[in-house]
Design an enzyme around this catalytic site. Structure first.
Site, PDB file in Angstrom:
ATOM      1  N   ASP B 125       0.856  -1.197   0.123  1.00 47.30           N
ATOM      2  CA  ASP B 125       0.064   0.105   0.020  1.00 47.30           C
ATOM      3  C   ASP B 125       0.826   1.134  -0.190  1.00 47.30           C
ATOM      4  OD1 ASP B 125       0.978  -0.107   2.504  1.00 47.30           O
ATOM      5  OD2 ASP B 125      -0.967   0.077   3.518  1.00 47.30           O
ATOM      6  N   CYS B 182      -5.734   4.922   0.048  1.00 47.50           N
ATOM      7  CA  CYS B 182      -7.056   4.326   0.217  1.00 47.50           C
ATOM      8  C   CYS B 182      -7.881   4.910   1.449  1.00 47.50           C
ATOM      9  CB  CYS B 182      -7.122   2.899   0.262  1.00 47.50           C
ATOM     10  SG  CYS B 182      -6.428   2.048  -1.231  1.00 47.50           S
TER      11      CYS B 182
END
Lengths: 68, 338
Positions: B125, B182
């Site tokens: 991520d 995100c």
């Protein structure tokens, strides 16, 4: 005259105030991103972002994101 | 069981020979979040030989809408993602040797972790870890299938499949200290599955010996935009990560994030390399709405995020108050800065 280009696979009418690739990136809110920009199948360097956009140009823009 | 893969073998570019190669493949999946869940499930169902999936995190409620390997019970049980992923993947296909490792991938441990694998699939991520693994994969000559997504937009790029192709370091030029994540702009599951599907298709082409080109490909499942760029011309002859004179800078501490637990203060300090100062004004804009009580001046940005008070300094440091756990601090940095 309004310019119409192919942008990321779709027909796109360039707003009249957008003249250069740089202005297009600002308009698309991508100017601050890390990008690869291709124009008519050739990758263009950052220094060439001020070149004018031509009618019927094919422009592809890919920006990097972090998530996964 | 002999017919388990028959529909995959009927697909001509794979065939029975391709299936044998899939069966021999050892895959390392970097991250067991959304992309790791989706890609892991596809690869295990495809019948690869071995899958190792690594992750430093635990499962949370906010993961369940897109991280397809996990259930509500996993959240209640506070299971590490790598543990729950391993259980689910092993249950899907007992032919596959599945391992799960709860670990933070760092310059110190990355080479040992990936050695011996045929393919590394990127499902991390954050760019920091991607650049560490980019270096490690190039050093050990293992193809690295990069993928990332946020919002409704994702991109993929296979690295190390052609001799004269650029690597991630060539494309990024400079390290993006801050990318959308995100946790700042959200994400929807269709782009996760789309991005993972493209990564897995590339992996299957690679391991079955089918043609594969190192294109940078993006898609937006909401707008319908898509792009594919042949980036071969962006290879840097003197790239410190992939040229003949590579020094693999992200495997040395100087170019990677430094961490320190500040003694007696319940605080972790993360320091990025000096070449990467924070643009505090831009960081402030992107964090608005995600953090609370934000104040910033030319020197620092302070805010609260969950139970943590954060202070970002212009010189590329962040203090995470309220924890002594480096992994927690790095997770917050990844959530907010990418």
């Amino acid at each position: 005259m309004t310019k119409t280009i192919q942008l990321n696979g779709k027909t796109y009418d360039v707003p009249t105030e957008v003249q250069s690739v740089q202005q297009l990136l600002i308009h698309l809110q991508l100017a601050e991103r890390i990008l690869v920009v291709e124009r008519n199948k050739k990758i263009i360097a950052k220094e060439a972002y001020d070149k004018p956009i031509q009618d019927r140009d094919q422009i592809e823009i890919i920006h990097f994101v972090g998530g996964g | 069981m002999s017919t388990r893969y028959s529909r995959q073998e009927l697909f001509t570019p794979i065939g029975a020979e391709g299936q044998k190669k899939i069966r021999q493949a050892k895959i390392f999946i970097l991250g067991a979040g959304a992309l790791g869940s989706s890609a892991g499930e596809m690869l295990v169902r495809a019948g690869v030989g071995q899958v190792t999936i690594v992750d430093r995190d635990i499962i949370e409620w906010t993961n369940l809408h897109r991280q397809q390997l996990y259930t509500e019970q996993d959240v209640v049980d506070q299971l590490p993602k790598a543990v729950a992923a391993k259980q689910r993947l092993a249950a899907i296909n007992s032919d596959v040797e599945v391992k799960g490792q709860v670990v933070d991938v760092t310059p110190d441990n990355v080479l040992n972790m990936i050695e011996g694998y045929d393919v590394i699939l990127d499902a991390t991520d954050n760019m920091e870890t991607r650049l560490i693994v980019n270096d490690a994969a190039l050093k050990l000559n293992i193809p690295f299938f990069m993928g990332a997504c946020v919002g409704s937009y994702g991109l993929t790029f296979p690295i190390g499949i052609e001799k004269n192709q650029p690597c991630l370091h060539c494309l990024l030029e400079m390290m993006p200290l801050q990318t959308m994540t995100c946790d700042t702009v959200g994400v929807i599951s269709p782009i996760v599955v789309t991005t993972a599907a493209r990564q897995v298709a590339d992996v299957l082409k690679y391991i079955t010996g089918n043609p594969l080109t190192p294109a940078l490909v993006s898609a937006d499942v909401w707008s319908g935009d898509r792009a594919s760029i042949d980036v071969r011309s962006l290879k840097k002859e003197l790239c410190p990560s992939c040229s003949a004179s590579a020094v693999y800078p992200f495997l040395t501490a100087k170019h990677s994030m430094q961490t320190a637990v500040l003694c007696g203060r319940d605080t972790v300090q993360l320091s990025w390399p000096k070449s990467r100062p924070f643009e505090l004004a831009a960081v402030a804009v992107s964090l608005r709405g995600t953090v609370s009580k934000m104040v910033y001046n030319p020197h620092l940005l302070a805010c609260e995020y969950g139970n943590h008070r954060l202070v970002l300094f212009r010189d590329g440091r962040m203090l995470v108050h309220g924890t002594k756990d480096i992994v927690v601090a790095k997770k917050i940095a990844a959530e907010l800065l990418g």
